[in-house]
Design an enzyme around this catalytic site. Structure first.
Site, PDB file in Angstrom:
ATOM      1  N   HIS A  70      -2.216  76.422  71.600  1.00 33.32           N
ATOM      2  CA  HIS A  70      -1.261  76.594  70.506  1.00 33.32           C
ATOM      3  C   HIS A  70      -0.078  77.458  70.920  1.00 33.32           C
ATOM      4  O   HIS A  70       1.091  77.105  70.700  1.00 33.32           O
ATOM      5  CB  HIS A  70      -1.999  77.212  69.325  1.00 33.32           C
ATOM      6  CG  HIS A  70      -1.251  77.241  68.046  1.00 33.32           C
ATOM      7  ND1 HIS A  70      -0.413  78.274  67.690  1.00 33.32           N
ATOM      8  CD2 HIS A  70      -1.225  76.370  67.010  1.00 33.32           C
ATOM      9  CE1 HIS A  70       0.097  78.037  66.488  1.00 33.32           C
ATOM     10  NE2 HIS A  70      -0.389  76.893  66.049  1.00 33.32           N
TER      11      HIS A  70
ATOM     12  N   SER B 268       3.224  75.307  62.146  1.00 37.29           N
ATOM     13  CA  SER B 268       3.249  76.043  63.414  1.00 37.29           C
ATOM     14  C   SER B 268       4.278  75.462  64.368  1.00 37.29           C
ATOM     15  O   SER B 268       4.880  76.181  65.164  1.00 37.29           O
ATOM     16  CB  SER B 268       1.872  75.992  64.086  1.00 37.29           C
ATOM     17  OG  SER B 268       0.978  76.899  63.524  1.00 37.29           O
TER      18      SER B 268
ATOM     19  N   ASP C 204       1.036  84.742  69.120  1.00 34.73           N
ATOM     20  CA  ASP C 204       0.234  83.521  69.058  1.00 34.73           C
ATOM     21  C   ASP C 204      -1.023  83.686  69.902  1.00 34.73           C
ATOM     22  O   ASP C 204      -1.529  84.799  70.046  1.00 34.73           O
ATOM     23  CB  ASP C 204       1.071  82.315  69.497  1.00 34.73           C
ATOM     24  CG  ASP C 204       0.733  81.064  68.713  1.00 34.73           C
ATOM     25  OD1 ASP C 204      -0.334  80.488  68.974  1.00 34.73           O
ATOM     26  OD2 ASP C 204       1.524  80.645  67.849  1.00 34.73           O
TER      27      ASP C 204
END
Length: 750
Positions: free
Chosen positions: A212, A541, A146
């Site tokens: 994220h 996600s 990520d």
């Protein structure tokens, strides 16, 4: 070009950017233009001569293609730890020369992928009080691909954890800003294989400057952290699915997205480092060839080493069918659902009418009533904007003199922020929200209503010269219809192999609360200044790490299970979902909704190993030469047999057919008894799809030992109408376990 993160970035922000700056490019070639674009050359299994020999081979191939003078300059990266290949700058002519060399499986452009809590685990019945095998959980290492991680977050403290398991061979990169690993974050690496430039704000280390990656890692395996919330919303204990598991960070995503070559380099390392699972909340462009897709390539080699890759289905569901992004048979593809928590922001008008809108409105403007104006009545004429544009509250379309100090009614989600930039107090957005859309959270007071409610408010504005309104700070309510598939979640069918159902499973992916870097604003809006240690995000996600956490939970109970067995356990114990409530049915939710507790005791599993996947590849038209380079041995496709897709031991059953044509499909399946009892009798319970006949032989499976494998045959016969899908199920029931496989029959031309 590059890849996309299945980011939780707001749809509102995206529209603002599109309107204000025009279409945003998805990337372009990087590096020295004299040497062409960046390409990935995939060569299958690891070079037998070792890492040095692999790199020497790669240089030699480049010397043959472009000359010795430029070979070392063109070679950007060699994959040499767990599979064979390299990244290089090549012209079109050089690509053709390389593609024809011995040992090359595929050559494809180095493109970009995109990045696609306190309530979500409880919502699935996986409570904090659930008994755990903490010592075994701490032996599970999750590799997270990520945007990095914020190591100082409480979610990643290592209190009570001993040293990493002995199997761990990875390392922690210590760049100048001194990223520190611990016994929770056991390893961290970052990749920039084909582009040495960085965007402003990019941390040149495994540190997360996006948010994220931190959110994803915490959802999968974050510690228990009490008092977590976003400005008081969602208050409770934040936690991952396996709080004692270890995390290995592989930063492959940057401000300009995630490059194919970086993803492959991370796979090369993670497999050699000794991770047990890989969680990957990003996705490439749709490619029908598995070996021109870096995620499919990497996850295939991970599967060979006993590592399951869990990945996002994608966030392109509003575009319809055939939008699922990750669909290789050896990975576990996850769709997103809404959970039963919703955030409401009430609108009250001067005539005392009230409307319950949707938003995470963190701003409290009290009971003060402000003048309200319709965006269509306040066009910025000097900027050549008409009322047809200003009603949408598009960027710069509002007259600041007319909206200053007022609440603005807008006919587009863009209006959640633009009015405030023009001097307004806040905005009311009147749209028809798609099912499962996240609650908007712009840096201003907002409430999102329906178009019908917006019409009522507009009528009120038109009825008086002194129209007023106020927007309350949000309150938390319950969504009784949850779980249901979010509209943005990508849909099947599987674009590469129609008769393997994708996505595989669904999990919470809307309004999920998890850790966040306190130096990263909580939304991507240009005017955003709010920060928090925790944040709400949405997207497949966010669904992906829920399944990763469940897979780690299964691994902690069954450490020797294969990737296919873990995958089967998760799919066959999923909670069935309603096709009536979820358009596109199994193409939206796969086998159903994640059930972490059920997955540790599935009763039976559909197992498969590398030879099974290789036979499937042979049956899909891959030739012997390519398969020998990908697999571990030199047997040919002829010797292996060209297995049909219906013989592949998958936990779901799909039939693509020509409309109105009566077809017969025969599925050969094998199940392994993994229940607690050696003596077990399972009865087949069939729910046939409408207009289709399903027969199972034998109808009863009698096991006499744990680990015993028994075969059965499913025959599906019937026809399907044009542009339609019908679905049913097969359940193996022993009175304790219900091992469920969906059966889907659909028009292949839809």
């Amino acid at each position: 070009m590059a890849s996309r993160i299945y980011a939780p970035s707001s749809f509102l922000f995206l529209l603002i950017m599109i309107i204000s700056t025009g279409l945003i490019g998805s990337g372009g070639s990087h590096g020295n233009s004299d040497h062409g674009k960046s390409y990935i050359i995939y060569m299958g299994n690891r070079h037998e001569g070792g890492e040095a020999a692999a790199q020497s081979l790669h240089l030699n191939m480049l010397q043959q293609a472009i000359g010795s003078e430029f070979a070392s300059e063109s070679l950007l990266h060699s994959f040499k730890r767990t599979f064979n290949g390299f990244v290089a700058h090549l012209t079109d002519h050089q690509v053709s020369k390389i593609a024809g060399m011995p040992g090359v499986v595929s050559v494809f452009p180095n493109k970009i992928n995109k990045l696609l809590t306190t309530r979500s685990w409880d919502f699935m019945g996986f409570s904090q009080q659930r008994a755990r095998r903490t010592s075994l959980e701490s032996d599970v290492i999750i590799g997270v691909f990520d945007s990095g991680i914020w190591p100082a977050s409480e979610s990643f403290h290592d209190d009570g954890l001993g040293p990493p398991p002995a199997k761990w061979k990875g390392s922690c990169q210590f760049p100048p800003n001194n990223f520190t690993c611990n016994n929770k974050i056991v390893g961290a690496k970052f990749y920039r294989t084909s582009n040495s430039t960085f965007a402003a704000g990019d941390a040149r280390s495994p540190v997360d400057s996006n948010g994220h990656g931190t959110h994803v890692a915490a959802t999968a395996a974050g510690n228990l952290v009490g008092g977590a919330s976003l400005y008081g919303f969602g208050e409770g204990t934040a936690r991952g699915g396996v709080p004692s598991a270890r995390i290995a960070v592989y930063k492959v995503c940057w401000a300009d997205s995630c490059y194919f070559s970086d993803i492959l380099a991370a796979f090369d390392d993670a497999i050699a480092d000794g991770v047990d699972l890989i969680s990957l909340s990003l996705g490439a462009e749709i490619s029908r060839d598995h070996f021109e897709d870096p995620i499919a390539i990497g996850s295939f080699h991970a599967m060979k080493e006993g590592i399951l890759t869990v990945d996002s289905a994608g966030n392109d569901g509003v575009q319809g069918l055939y939008t699922v992004r990750n669909f290789s048979p050896w990975s576990l593809s996850v769709a997103a659902t809404a959970i039963d928590r919703q955030f409401f922001a009430q609108v009250r008008l001067g005539n005392n009418q009230t409307f319950q809108g949707i938003a995470i409105n963190t701003f409290d403007i009290g009971n003060t009533m402000y003048p309200i104006i319709y965006g269509g009545d306040a066009p910025n004429i000097s900027g050549n904007f008409s009322s047809s544009i200003s009603r949408l509250c598009a960027n710069n379309s509002l007259n600041p003199d007319l909206v200053r100090g007022k609440i603005v009614l807008c006919d587009s989600i863009v209006g959640a922020l633009v009015p405030v930039l023009a001097g307004a107090v806040g905005s009311i957005v009147a749209i028809d929200r798609p099912a499962g859309a996240p609650a908007e959270n712009p840096p201003s007071p907002v409430s999102v209503l329906t178009r019908r409610q917006g019409s009522t408010i507009l009528s009120y504005i038109r009825s008086t010269r002194n129209a007023t309104a106020t927007i309350s700070k949000s309150n938390v309510g319950k969504d009784e219809q949850a779980p249901y598939i979010a509209s943005f979640s990508s849909r099947g069918p599987n674009p590469a192999i129609l008769d393997i159902l994708k996505p595989d499973i669904s999990a919470p992916g809307v309004n999920v609360l998890a850790a966040w870097p306190p130096n990263v604003p909580i939304t991507p809006y240009p005017a955003e200044t709010r920060t928090s240690r925790f944040n709400f995000q949405y997207g497949t996600s966010m669904a992906c790490p829920h399944v990763t956490g469940a897979a780690a939970y299964v691994k902690s109970h069954h450490p020797k299970w294969s990737p296919a067995a873990v995958k089967s356990a998760i799919m066959t114990t999923a909670v069935p979902m309603s096709p009536e409530a979820n358009p596109d049915a199994e193409f939206a939710y796969g086998s159903g909704h994640l059930n972490p507790l059920g997955a540790i005791d599935p009763g039976l599993v559909y197992d498969a190993g590398e030879p099974d996947y290789v036979r499937l590849l042979c049956g899909q038209g891959y030739n012997t030469t390519a398969v020998q380079m990908i697999a571990r041995d030199n047997s040919s496709c002829w010797e292996r047999g060209n297995e049909t897709v219906w013989d592949f031991n998958y936990p779901s059953l799909a039939v693509s057919a020509t409309a109105e044509e009566v077809v017969t499909r025969v599925f050969n399946r094998v199940v392994t008894n993994v229940g607690g009892s050696g003596n077990a009798s399972y009865r087949a319970v069939v729910e046939s799809p409408e207009g289709v006949r399903v027969r199972v032989s034998p109808g009863v499976l009698g096991f006499r030992a744990v680990g015993e494998r028994l075969r059965f045959v499913v025959t599906v016969e019937g026809a399907v109408a044009a542009n339609s899908t019908v679905s049913g199920s097969l359940v193996w029931d022993d009175g304790v376990h219900k091992v469920r496989s969906p059966i889907v029959v659909f028009d292949s031309a839809m």
